[in-house]
Structures are given as structure tokens and as C-alpha cells.
Motif scaffolding. Structure first.
Motif, PDB file in Angstrom:
ATOM      1  N   PRO A  45       0.832  -1.211   0.000  1.00  0.00           N
ATOM      2  CA  PRO A  45       0.000   0.000   0.000  1.00  0.00           C
ATOM      3  C   PRO A  45       0.863   1.256   0.000  1.00  0.00           C
ATOM      4  O   PRO A  45       1.956   1.281   0.566  1.00  0.00           O
ATOM      5  CB  PRO A  45      -0.806  -0.123   1.296  1.00  0.00           C
ATOM      6  CG  PRO A  45      -0.750  -1.572   1.654  1.00  0.00           C
ATOM      7  CD  PRO A  45       0.576  -2.075   1.171  1.00  0.00           C
ATOM      8  N   SER A  48       0.617   5.620   0.426  1.00  0.00           N
ATOM      9  CA  SER A  48      -0.077   6.889   0.654  1.00  0.00           C
ATOM     10  C   SER A  48       0.590   7.931  -0.226  1.00  0.00           C
ATOM     11  O   SER A  48       1.788   8.191  -0.088  1.00  0.00           O
ATOM     12  CB  SER A  48       0.020   7.300   2.128  1.00  0.00           C
ATOM     13  OG  SER A  48      -0.654   6.375   2.953  1.00  0.00           O
ATOM     14  N   ASP A  49      -0.172   8.529  -1.139  1.00  0.00           N
ATOM     15  CA  ASP A  49       0.443   9.401  -2.132  1.00  0.00           C
ATOM     16  C   ASP A  49      -0.480  10.567  -2.456  1.00  0.00           C
ATOM     17  O   ASP A  49      -1.565  10.374  -2.999  1.00  0.00           O
ATOM     18  CB  ASP A  49       0.748   8.604  -3.408  1.00  0.00           C
ATOM     19  CG  ASP A  49       1.447   9.432  -4.468  1.00  0.00           C
ATOM     20  OD1 ASP A  49       2.668   9.613  -4.368  1.00  0.00           O
ATOM     21  OD2 ASP A  49       0.758   9.907  -5.395  1.00  0.00           O
ATOM     22  N   ASN A  50      -0.042  11.773  -2.094  1.00  0.00           N
ATOM     23  CA  ASN A  50      -0.764  12.993  -2.447  1.00  0.00           C
ATOM     24  C   ASN A  50      -2.245  12.931  -2.075  1.00  0.00           C
ATOM     25  O   ASN A  50      -3.120  13.342  -2.845  1.00  0.00           O
ATOM     26  CB  ASN A  50      -0.612  13.280  -3.945  1.00  0.00           C
ATOM     27  CG  ASN A  50       0.781  13.750  -4.319  1.00  0.00           C
ATOM     28  OD1 ASN A  50       1.075  14.947  -4.340  1.00  0.00           O
ATOM     29  ND2 ASN A  50       1.661  12.805  -4.598  1.00  0.00           N
ATOM     30  N   GLY A  51      -2.529  12.386  -0.907  1.00  0.00           N
ATOM     31  CA  GLY A  51      -3.903  12.331  -0.425  1.00  0.00           C
ATOM     32  C   GLY A  51      -4.687  11.117  -0.874  1.00  0.00           C
ATOM     33  O   GLY A  51      -5.851  10.953  -0.495  1.00  0.00           O
ATOM     34  N   PHE A  52      -4.075  10.240  -1.675  1.00  0.00           N
ATOM     35  CA  PHE A  52      -4.737   9.021  -2.138  1.00  0.00           C
ATOM     36  C   PHE A  52      -4.092   7.809  -1.471  1.00  0.00           C
ATOM     37  O   PHE A  52      -2.883   7.794  -1.215  1.00  0.00           O
ATOM     38  CB  PHE A  52      -4.631   8.889  -3.658  1.00  0.00           C
ATOM     39  CG  PHE A  52      -5.355   9.969  -4.413  1.00  0.00           C
ATOM     40  CD1 PHE A  52      -6.725   9.909  -4.597  1.00  0.00           C
ATOM     41  CD2 PHE A  52      -4.663  11.058  -4.929  1.00  0.00           C
ATOM     42  CE1 PHE A  52      -7.395  10.905  -5.286  1.00  0.00           C
ATOM     43  CE2 PHE A  52      -5.319  12.055  -5.619  1.00  0.00           C
ATOM     44  CZ  PHE A  52      -6.697  11.986  -5.797  1.00  0.00           C
ATOM     45  N   GLU A  53      -4.898   6.795  -1.215  1.00  0.00           N
ATOM     46  CA  GLU A  53      -4.417   5.564  -0.595  1.00  0.00           C
ATOM     47  C   GLU A  53      -4.459   4.439  -1.627  1.00  0.00           C
ATOM     48  O   GLU A  53      -5.502   3.836  -1.872  1.00  0.00           O
ATOM     49  CB  GLU A  53      -5.277   5.208   0.625  1.00  0.00           C
ATOM     50  CG  GLU A  53      -5.253   6.252   1.732  1.00  0.00           C
ATOM     51  CD  GLU A  53      -3.873   6.425   2.346  1.00  0.00           C
ATOM     52  OE1 GLU A  53      -3.128   5.413   2.436  1.00  0.00           O
ATOM     53  OE2 GLU A  53      -3.538   7.557   2.736  1.00  0.00           O
TER      54      GLU A  53
END
Length: 274
Positions: A61, A63-68
Motif C-alpha cells: 500500500p 499513501s500518495d498525495n492524499g490518495f491511498e
């Protein structure tokens, strides 16, 4: 005469004492600067990139720029399509991207005769293309705008038209987490190297022409390549590049960035396959 001898004796004795003092001072200074007995520090370790073999980390998983981004079940993917360092089979200069459509692989050439190899999904019959281009610009979580020709065939996509602002970036966006926009000179080819949530399409020819990667892989590639990176797309590593008649067909998963010039008529297909 006697006085002269005494004076000479005094001068000689004074010179001896001065010399002895200077000698002692020299020894003292040497004692402050000597390295004898001091432990030798080992040289710093070489800056060597670790092998790309920890699949659980690479495809876990994110976490990237507010997206999971969810993790990828990499055990279900043929290992040849997972990111790894391999001997470079392309013969191209370091810093070049080579897409081998025959093998469904993308190579990012590194110094020292190595390359990072990624598995890719490619265009199905009638949408393949070959040639060379450059990465003109890059985008994180890009917006997708379907071409007008696609909307004419499938009106349900009208809500994502250019007039309506396109589809915002997100987990279900056809362009995935990143997109690299390919240009020839100043013209947009409308082909992209982009991510995809459909990890199961990697290694297959099911898209409408663009080169799709697992989202975790396109994030890795995005971070490695600058703008103006050369891109070569060929039907086989080491084979002569041959431009195809379908090169100018508009791939429906490309989206149409603002200000783009369409290079040819869209090829009709029965359903969108991104």
C-alpha cells in the motif's frame, strides 16, 4: 682572552639550552599532531542502489498525495512482469526508456550495462504503434479528458468532456497515479506512459494504444526520469524501428490535454478499454 672564552662558553651553553628547548617544543607539537595510536575510520560505504527484489515493499500500500493506493497481489503476476534490475538488452544510452511491445516490457537504461525492467500492458490489435518520442511533461494524478470522437460513440462519457472539466485524478481514473506525455517535436502524439488500477492487464495487449504500468511502478519510473527523456517503442528489443500506419490513431485512454492537436482520425472501437 679569558673573558672571551667565558663569553664563548656562555653563548655555547645558551645555544645548547635554546636548542634543547626548541627540540622539546618540537616533540610536544609533534605529540599534539601525531596520528599514532588513533583508530583508523573505515571509508564511507559506496552509494550502491539495492537490488529491486523486495516485492512486498515495492507493491505494498502507498499513501500518495492524499490518495491511498491499495497493495498489489504480486504473487498472481508472472514474475517477469515485476520490477527488477536486469542486464540491458537494448544497447541504448543510459537514461533512455525502451518499450518492447513484443515482450510487454519497459526498460529504463542505467549505467554499467544494466536496466530496470517493468511489465506493461499494451494496445490490442489495430492499436499498436512503434517509433520514438520524448517525455515532454509529467503529471501526478492526471486529469483524463476523453476525445470528442469517443464521446460521440459513447455519450455516457460526456460528463468528462473538456467542456465539463474532464475526470479528476483519482483511484479509478484511467491514467492512474502518474502520466508521462509523449511528444514528437512540438506535437503531442496522444500516447502516454501511465498507471492503471488494473494490475491484471499487465503483460497483455488489451488497451487502446497507450503503455500502462502498475501504479506502484509508474510512480517509481516517474521519480527516475526527467522531462525530455528519450523514449523508443519497438516491436522487439534490438530490432529496427518501423512506424506503423496506425500510429496516428487516437488512443482513447490518452485523454486530451488542453491545447493538444489531434493528429488523425479516431479509430472506432466497440467499447472503451483503458
Amino acid at each position: 682572552m679569558f673573558t672571551t672564552e667565558i663569553d664563548s662558553y656562555r653563548l655555547s651553553r645558551r645555544g645548547f639550552l635554546n636548542a634543547a628547548a626548541l627540540g622539546a617544543a618540537s616533540i610536544a607539537v609533534s605529540a599534539c599532531t601525531t596520528t599514532a595510536g588513533r583508530p583508523v575510520e573505515p571509508p564511507p560505504p559506496a552509494n550502491v542502489e539495492p537490488p529491486l527484489m523486495d516485492y512486498a515493499t515495492m507493491y505494498g500500500p502507498v499513501s500518495d498525495n492524499g490518495f491511498e493506493l491499495p497493495g498489489i497481489p504480486y504473487e498472481k503476476i508472472d514474475e517477469q512482469f515485476l520490477r527488477q534490475i536486469v542486464p540491458d538488452p537494448t544497447g541504448q544510452a543510459p537514461g533512455t526508456i525502451v518499450v518492447d511491445t513484443a515482450g510487454h516490457h519497459l526498460y529504463f537504461v542505467r549505467p554499467g550495462g544494466q536496466a530496470i525492467r517493468y511489465g506493461v500492458g499494451l494496445g490490442r490489435a489495430g492499436f499498436e504503434w512503434s517509433g520514438d518520442a520524448v517525455v515532454q511533461w509529467k503529471q501526478k494524478w492526471p486529469k483524463w479528458t476523453p476525445p470528442a470522437e469517443m464521446i460521440a460513440r459513447q455519450p455516457e462519457y460526456a460528463k468528462y468532456s473538456a467542456e465539463n472539466g474532464g475526470m479528476p485524478g483519482g483511484l479509478t481514473n484511467p491514467l492512474g497515479a502518474r502520466a508521462l506525455y509523449l511528444f514528437e517535436g512540438n506535437e503531442d502524439t496522444l500516447y502516454r506512459l501511465h498507471g492503471s488500477p488494473e494490475w491484471f492487464s499487465i503483460g497483455k495487449s488489451v488497451s487502446s494504444g497507450c503503455v500502462r504500468l502498475i501504479n506502484q511502478d509508474i510512480i517509481d519510473l516517474y521519480d527516475r526520469v526527467p522531462n525530455k527523456t528519450p523514449v523508443i517503442v519497438t516491436s522487439g528489443v534490438g530490432q529496427e524501428l518501423v512506424a506503423t500506419a496506425d500510429r496516428k490513431a487516437i488512443p482513447i485512454d490518452a485523454g486530451v490535454p488542453e491545447g493538444s492537436i489531434l493528429l488523425g482520425p479516431a479509430r472506432a472501437i466497440s467499447e472503451p478499454i483503458f
